[in-house]
Scaffold this motif. Structure first.
Motif, PDB file in Angstrom:
ATOM      1  N   ASP A   1       6.890 -32.638 -10.486  1.00  0.00           N
ATOM      2  CA  ASP A   1       5.606 -32.305 -11.113  1.00  0.00           C
ATOM      3  C   ASP A   1       5.323 -30.809 -11.199  1.00  0.00           C
ATOM      4  OD1 ASP A   1       4.906 -31.513  -8.603  1.00  0.00           O
ATOM      5  OD2 ASP A   1       3.165 -32.825  -8.414  1.00  0.00           O
ATOM      6  N   ASP A   2       6.181 -29.955 -10.614  1.00  0.00           N
ATOM      7  CA  ASP A   2       5.864 -28.522 -10.567  1.00  0.00           C
ATOM      8  C   ASP A   2       7.146 -27.743 -10.861  1.00  0.00           C
ATOM      9  OD1 ASP A   2       5.344 -25.886  -9.870  1.00  0.00           O
ATOM     10  OD2 ASP A   2       4.127 -26.402  -8.117  1.00  0.00           O
ATOM     11  N   HIS A   3       7.319 -27.368 -12.128  1.00  0.00           N
ATOM     12  CA  HIS A   3       8.559 -26.717 -12.540  1.00  0.00           C
ATOM     13  C   HIS A   3       8.758 -25.377 -11.836  1.00  0.00           C
ATOM     14  CE1 HIS A   3       9.552 -29.085 -16.435  1.00  0.00           C
ATOM     15  NE2 HIS A   3       9.029 -29.864 -15.512  1.00  0.00           N
ATOM     16  N   ALA A   4       7.667 -24.631 -11.607  1.00  0.00           N
ATOM     17  CA  ALA A   4       7.795 -23.317 -10.979  1.00  0.00           C
ATOM     18  C   ALA A   4       8.287 -23.461  -9.542  1.00  0.00           C
ATOM     19  CB  ALA A   4       6.456 -22.579 -11.021  1.00  0.00           C
ATOM     20  N   ALA A   5       7.730 -24.426  -8.811  1.00  0.00           N
ATOM     21  CA  ALA A   5       8.156 -24.635  -7.431  1.00  0.00           C
ATOM     22  C   ALA A   5       9.598 -25.127  -7.388  1.00  0.00           C
ATOM     23  CB  ALA A   5       7.220 -25.633  -6.731  1.00  0.00           C
ATOM     24  N   PHE A   6       9.954 -25.958  -8.359  1.00  0.00           N
ATOM     25  CA  PHE A   6      11.340 -26.419  -8.453  1.00  0.00           C
ATOM     26  C   PHE A   6      12.267 -25.231  -8.697  1.00  0.00           C
ATOM     27  CE2 PHE A   6      14.754 -27.737 -11.446  1.00  0.00           C
ATOM     28  CZ  PHE A   6      15.505 -28.518 -10.582  1.00  0.00           C
ATOM     29  N   ALA A   7      11.894 -24.385  -9.659  1.00  0.00           N
ATOM     30  CA  ALA A   7      12.732 -23.229  -9.995  1.00  0.00           C
ATOM     31  C   ALA A   7      12.890 -22.310  -8.792  1.00  0.00           C
ATOM     32  CB  ALA A   7      12.127 -22.479 -11.180  1.00  0.00           C
ATOM     33  N   ASP A   8      11.822 -22.148  -8.036  1.00  0.00           N
ATOM     34  CA  ASP A   8      11.890 -21.291  -6.852  1.00  0.00           C
ATOM     35  C   ASP A   8      12.846 -21.870  -5.813  1.00  0.00           C
ATOM     36  OD1 ASP A   8      10.791 -19.064  -5.136  1.00  0.00           O
ATOM     37  OD2 ASP A   8      10.294 -20.818  -3.900  1.00  0.00           O
ATOM     38  N   ALA A   9      12.778 -23.189  -5.601  1.00  0.00           N
ATOM     39  CA  ALA A   9      13.671 -23.825  -4.631  1.00  0.00           C
ATOM     40  C   ALA A   9      15.125 -23.706  -5.081  1.00  0.00           C
ATOM     41  CB  ALA A   9      13.275 -25.298  -4.445  1.00  0.00           C
ATOM     42  N   VAL A  10      15.363 -23.897  -6.382  1.00  0.00           N
ATOM     43  CA  VAL A  10      16.736 -23.778  -6.888  1.00  0.00           C
ATOM     44  C   VAL A  10      17.249 -22.346  -6.675  1.00  0.00           C
ATOM     45  CG1 VAL A  10      18.210 -23.850  -8.948  1.00  0.00           C
ATOM     46  CG2 VAL A  10      16.487 -25.652  -8.562  1.00  0.00           C
ATOM     47  N   ALA A  11      16.386 -21.371  -6.966  1.00  0.00           N
ATOM     48  CA  ALA A  11      16.808 -19.973  -6.826  1.00  0.00           C
ATOM     49  C   ALA A  11      17.190 -19.664  -5.380  1.00  0.00           C
ATOM     50  CB  ALA A  11      15.681 -19.050  -7.299  1.00  0.00           C
ATOM     51  N   GLN A  12      16.392 -20.140  -4.431  1.00  0.00           N
ATOM     52  CA  GLN A  12      16.723 -19.916  -3.020  1.00  0.00           C
ATOM     53  C   GLN A  12      18.014 -20.639  -2.647  1.00  0.00           C
ATOM     54  OE1 GLN A  12      13.813 -19.730   0.055  1.00  0.00           O
ATOM     55  NE2 GLN A  12      12.065 -19.877  -1.364  1.00  0.00           N
ATOM     56  N   ALA A  13      18.167 -21.861  -3.194  1.00  0.00           N
ATOM     57  CA  ALA A  13      19.378 -22.633  -2.877  1.00  0.00           C
ATOM     58  C   ALA A  13      20.618 -21.923  -3.412  1.00  0.00           C
ATOM     59  CB  ALA A  13      19.260 -24.049  -3.469  1.00  0.00           C
ATOM     60  N   VAL A  14      20.495 -21.288  -4.589  1.00  0.00           N
ATOM     61  CA  VAL A  14      21.638 -20.569  -5.160  1.00  0.00           C
ATOM     62  C   VAL A  14      22.016 -19.390  -4.262  1.00  0.00           C
ATOM     63  CG1 VAL A  14      22.364 -19.093  -7.091  1.00  0.00           C
ATOM     64  CG2 VAL A  14      21.233 -21.303  -7.544  1.00  0.00           C
ATOM     65  N   VAL A  15      21.000 -18.653  -3.797  1.00  0.00           N
ATOM     66  CA  VAL A  15      21.271 -17.526  -2.905  1.00  0.00           C
ATOM     67  C   VAL A  15      21.977 -17.997  -1.639  1.00  0.00           C
ATOM     68  CG1 VAL A  15      20.187 -15.758  -1.462  1.00  0.00           C
ATOM     69  CG2 VAL A  15      19.369 -16.146  -3.812  1.00  0.00           C
ATOM     70  N   ALA A  16      21.476 -19.104  -1.072  1.00  0.00           N
ATOM     71  CA  ALA A  16      22.095 -19.642   0.144  1.00  0.00           C
ATOM     72  C   ALA A  16      23.513 -20.123  -0.142  1.00  0.00           C
ATOM     73  CB  ALA A  16      21.235 -20.781   0.703  1.00  0.00           C
ATOM     74  N   ALA A  17      23.710 -20.731  -1.310  1.00  0.00           N
ATOM     75  CA  ALA A  17      25.037 -21.267  -1.657  1.00  0.00           C
ATOM     76  C   ALA A  17      26.054 -20.140  -1.825  1.00  0.00           C
ATOM     77  CB  ALA A  17      24.943 -22.096  -2.938  1.00  0.00           C
ATOM     78  N   ARG A  18      25.585 -18.948  -2.241  1.00  0.00           N
ATOM     79  CA  ARG A  18      26.508 -17.820  -2.415  1.00  0.00           C
ATOM     80  C   ARG A  18      27.135 -17.389  -1.094  1.00  0.00           C
ATOM     81  NH1 ARG A  18      22.283 -14.925  -6.187  1.00  0.00           N
ATOM     82  NH2 ARG A  18      22.834 -15.797  -8.207  1.00  0.00           N
ATOM     83  N   THR A  19      26.517 -17.818   0.043  1.00  0.00           N
ATOM     84  CA  THR A  19      27.091 -17.494   1.359  1.00  0.00           C
ATOM     85  C   THR A  19      28.191 -18.466   1.764  1.00  0.00           C
ATOM     86  OG1 THR A  19      25.584 -18.847   2.682  1.00  0.00           O
ATOM     87  CG2 THR A  19      24.807 -16.648   2.070  1.00  0.00           C
ATOM     88  N   GLY A  20      28.443 -19.467   0.896  1.00  0.00           N
ATOM     89  CA  GLY A  20      29.514 -20.420   1.204  1.00  0.00           C
ATOM     90  C   GLY A  20      29.034 -21.732   1.776  1.00  0.00           C
ATOM     91  N   LEU A  21      27.729 -21.891   1.863  1.00  0.00           N
ATOM     92  CA  LEU A  21      27.195 -23.145   2.399  1.00  0.00           C
ATOM     93  C   LEU A  21      27.024 -24.188   1.298  1.00  0.00           C
ATOM     94  CD1 LEU A  21      24.438 -21.623   4.722  1.00  0.00           C
ATOM     95  CD2 LEU A  21      26.465 -22.919   5.487  1.00  0.00           C
ATOM     96  N   LEU A  22      27.066 -25.445   1.706  1.00  0.00           N
ATOM     97  CA  LEU A  22      26.638 -26.542   0.833  1.00  0.00           C
ATOM     98  C   LEU A  22      25.136 -26.682   1.049  1.00  0.00           C
ATOM     99  CD1 LEU A  22      27.044 -29.045  -0.986  1.00  0.00           C
ATOM    100  CD2 LEU A  22      27.725 -30.321   1.060  1.00  0.00           C
TER     101      LEU A  22
END
Lengths: 377, 377
Positions: free
Chosen positions: B140-161
């Motif tokens: 229901d909240d595209h901005a909050a979704f986008a923010d979570a995805v952005a953080q997940a991408v940053v975390a994923a760049r460290t090699g984590l799933l």
């Protein structure tokens, strides 16, 4: 079967003499075909009332089944149907052999409908016995029905107003009751009793008392009476109504018929036969009741429809569920986790309720009115 | 709007700089579009699964809404949809701008679907981050979704799933849970936590404990990971599957593509990504979770559909009744005396149940099979 017939016993007349039922040559049947059945919505509509429906799915509508029962007794030429102007074509289509149809210009309840037919019949047959039977009732035993009618005719020939009361199958609170009194002791009507009183729909404890006493029948609105006797009661009790139906009857089958009907009909008192005639005459000691020992129902709601054996549409899927599902087409219906459900589908409407709420289906009609969907009523 | 533009302030880039979200240039979205949603029968069918339906009646199907969310993040050219052969035309019709479609010859669960797309992406972009998002979820909240995805991408760049877990709105027993641990302390992913464990759908008291603790998220099946990291985990944990999807990926966009897919696909292990990768990697300490603080539902049944705000069809009549009534056409539906009812109509089928029995709707499918009506499944 082989077309070749070998020698056999000579023809007999056994089939026509198994019962000693008196001839019913003086009996004319009147069928008031009215009421829309709002508790059977969406199957029944104002434009397609209960009596025009094949509710049991056996290929004949309730009106046609009523016709079949009465035609067996009096033939097609002594059946008189009284119906509203909106249902004339429906009645004519369903009853191609009908020759006597009275079209009510507007609904005036049962007394005017029955009285006008009785007056018309009395014009040509002053000694006629009339029997009035609603168009939308279900009866499961034609022989027992015929026997009750025959006894009622014999009793009516003595000048009494006779009703056929139904021996109760249960302490129903959906019907009025008739308390029987002493045996009438008329030859040919061994089951007939005097009527003590009519009572309105009782509460459950009262209904249970009634049924336990063995003295009460359900009031099924079936009346058998000499036409002249009915009209004489009417002249005393509802003189305006009497004079009106007599005037319509005198003009019947003349060029003036429709004009007179249109002029008089709106002036007739709107009243049910129970209140106009049956209740007062019963208090005067002028009524008899013949107990009808057959299955009967007026199918007042979906619970009653289930009780008279209506089956769910083929292909209905019940998952931890049961009830009555009537689907107008081959749509597959699945019910999950609901018991005693009632589902009725037509092309334009769907009802979902339960057996215990069947009586409240009539409230849908008011809701449709509010929504501006009177077309669905 | 006027076609004439007057003088105004100079163009600014404000709109692209309101958040400090890192660029997502390396992110590719994978959308596994599978599952038929038998608990939403008769709306969803094998031939018309949940993701192809506009269940909320807002003009976009669940698949299209998923596309809209992801296109905002990565544009149309980095969205990869994986779907079954039966739904290829439906997907193409609904997503005219889709350029990357993998058609599964047969259903093999989520791990092969995601892995084959990840392998194809890794062939051309070895440093790609992939994010996998189901085609039939509601957010229901595209901005909050986008923010979570952005953080997940940053975390994923460290090699984590990395998974995006949903902050629970209730102690639901319909979802699995993810227990978060210590903060990850990665710049650009302030909300990310290590994952302690994945747990299967709990009973209600357990779910209540989880929610009260504040440490648990719902498992929404959203995974963000470097493609090469995912494939390396797969090489260790499901080597046959790894080798298969690598072989398919090497042949992708060559003349051999379809032949190789047809040969390899049936040999791939049928397994969900949770069991193949997420659970074992979480136990090894290789997972992170970014809590998603937005409304989310996978619309598993009609109760969930009601919860996400689906409205009853206009003109539905409730008489002492309430619930969710979805009528596929302009049929008027009246419900009398039933509460929390669920009614769903299509041209060929009707479901009647209650909110509490929503999960059991899947049993209708087995009943249809028995009745020889697999055409309605």
């Amino acid at each position: 079967m082989s077309p070749i017939r070998g020698p056999g016993p000579p023809p007999t007349t056994t089939l026509t003499t198994v019962t000693s039922r008196p001839a019913l040559d003086d009996l004319h049947a009147i069928v008031p075909a009215g009421g829309s059945g709002t508790r059977l919505w969406p199957l029944s509509r104002q434009a397609r009332p209960k009596f025009l429906l094949d509710l049991l799915g056996d290929g004949r509508t309730l009106l046609q089944q009523t016709w079949d029962r009465l035609e067996d007794l009096v033939g097609p030429d002594r059946i008189h149907v009284v119906t509203g102007i909106a249902h004339t074509s429906g009645v004519r289509e369903q009853l191609p052999d009908l020759s006597h149809l009275v079209v009510e210009p507007s609904p005036r309840d049962s007394m005017p409908a029955i009285a006008v037919a009785a007056a018309i019949i009395a014009e040509t047959d002053p000694d006629a016995i009339i029997g009035s039977f609603a168009a939308d009732h279900v009866i499961d035993d034609h022989a027992a029905f015929a026997d009750a009618v025959a006894q009622a005719v014999v009793a009516a020939r003595t000048g009494l107003l006779v009703t056929i009361g139904i021996t109760p199958a249960s302490p129903s609170t959906a019907f009025g009751y008739i308390e029987g009194g002493d045996p009438l002791e008329v030859d040919g009507a061994p089951a007939a009793l005097t009527v003590r009183r009519f009572v309105e729909k009782p509460d459950l404890p009262t209904a249970q008392e009634y049924v336990a006493s063995g003295a009460f029948s359900w009031n099924a609105g079936m009346f058998v009476v000499r036409a002249s006797v009915l009209l004489d009661h009417l002249a005393r009790l509802q003189p305006t109504l009497h004079d009106g139906v007599r005037e319509i009857a005198r003009s019947w089958r003349t060029a003036q018929q429709d004009l007179v009907l249109a002029r008089i009909w709106p002036t007739l008192t709107k009243i049910a036969i129970d209140h106009a005639i049956a209740e007062p005459v019963s208090l005067e000691g002028g009524m008899a009741v013949v107990p009808g020992r057959f299955g009967w129902d007026d199918i007042g709601d979906f619970a009653a429809l289930a009780d008279v054996g209506a089956a769910s549409s083929p292909g209905t899927i019940f998952v931890d569920a049961d009830g009555l599902v009537i689907s107008g087409d081959d749509t597959t219906v699945a019910v999950v986790g609901l018991h005693d459900v009632v589902i009725a589908r037509t092309a334009d409407a769907l009802l979902v309720t339960t057996r215990e709420h069947s009586q409240r289906v009539k409230e849908v009609s008011a809701a449709l009115q509010e929504l501006g969907r009177a077309d669905l009523q």
